[in-house]
Design a protein around this motif. Structure first.
Motif: not given
Length: 219
Positions: A60-76
Motif C-alpha cells: 500500500g505504500k504506492r497504492t494507498g490501499v492495504p493488502f496490495t503490491e506485496t506478495d504477502d498482501g496479494l496472498a491475503v
C-alpha cells in the motif's frame, strides 16, 4: 459462496471507501512516490475486519490501499477474492462486508520498520477506527497484529502462546468480537491457505453476529 459471503450489516456508518472517518496520521515519513499512509479501506459497515501490520509488509505504500503490491498482501487479498468479498482491480478492489486496515497505517522509506514508539503513536488511531467499524470478526494477519488484537480486544492473551502456526484460523472469543488469527502468508505451508478459506466459509454458514458493547463512532 457468492452473495452469502458478502451480506452486509445494515448500519450505514459511511459510504466512503478509503479512510472513511478522515483520520490524519501524526507524521509523514514516506519515501519519494509513496503515499503518506495506507488508510483503512473497504466497507465501513463490514462484519469482517482484516488487520495487517504496516504498508512495508502488507503493501500500500504506492497504492494507498492495504493488502496490495506485496506478495504477502496479494496472498491475503486472494483469499477474500475467492470468497466473494473482493472484486475488481487488485490495486483498488471493491470490498463488500469486509474492511482492511493496519495497526501502523503510515508509510516509511524502504527498509525501515516502525519503532515501538511509532506503533504506540498510531495505536489510538487504529483503535478509534476499529471501534467505529465495529465488525463482528477480527482477522489479524501475522504476529504483530495478532499480538495487538489479542492483547487489546480479548482477555485471552496471557493464556495463549504467540505461536502463529498453532493459532492460525483458531476462533477466539473476545470482548464483543470473535478473533481469528491468520499466519503470515510468507509462512504458509501445506494446508494453511485452505484452512483459512474453510474457516471463513464455516463462519459465514452460521450466525456469527454478536451483541456488541463497543463504541460505534470515532472520538
Amino acid at each position: 459462496m457468492g452473495s452469502r459471503a458478502v451480506r452486509p450489516s445494515v448500519r450505514n456508518v459511511t459510504d466512503r471507501t478509503s479512510n472513511p472517518f478522515g483520520l490524519r496520521p501524526p507524521f509523514d515519513r514516506s519515501g519519494p512516490n509513496e503515499r503518506v499512509a495506507a488508510f483503512g479501506y473497504g466497507d465501513a459497515n463490514a462484519d469482517f475486519h482484516v488487520i495487517g501490520d504496516h504498508p512495508g509488509v502488507h503493501g500500500g505504500k504506492r497504492t494507498g490501499v492495504p493488502f496490495t503490491e506485496t506478495d504477502d498482501g496479494l496472498a491475503v487479498q486472494s483469499v477474500y477474492r475467492d470468497l466473494g468479498f473482493a472484486t475488481g482491480p487488485r490495486d483498488r478492489p471493491t470490498l463488500e462486508n469486509c474492511y482492511w486496515s493496519y495497526v501502523h497505517m503510515c508509510s516509511l522509506p524502504d527498509g525501515h520498520e516502525p519503532t515501538e514508539a511509532e506503533y504506540d503513536e498510531l495505536e489510538r488511531y487504529f483503535d478509534a477506527e476499529l471501534r467505529a467499524i465495529n465488525a463482528h470478526v477480527l482477522l489479524p494477519v501475522g504476529e504483530r497484529a495478532t499480538d495487538h488484537v489479542l492483547r487489546e480486544y480479548t482477555t485471552q492473551r496471557d493464556r495463549l502462546d504467540l505461536d502463529m502456526e498453532a493459532l492460525h484460523t483458531e476462533e477466539i472469543r473476545g470482548r464483543g468480537f470473535m478473533v481469528v488469527p491468520v499466519r503470515a502468508p510468507t509462512e504458509w505451508g501445506g494446508d494453511d491457505r485452505n484452512r483459512l478459506v474453510s474457516t471463513l466459509e464455516a463462519i459465514l454458514e452460521r450466525d456469527y453476529r454478536q451483541t456488541k458493547g463497543v463504541a460505534t463512532t470515532v472520538g
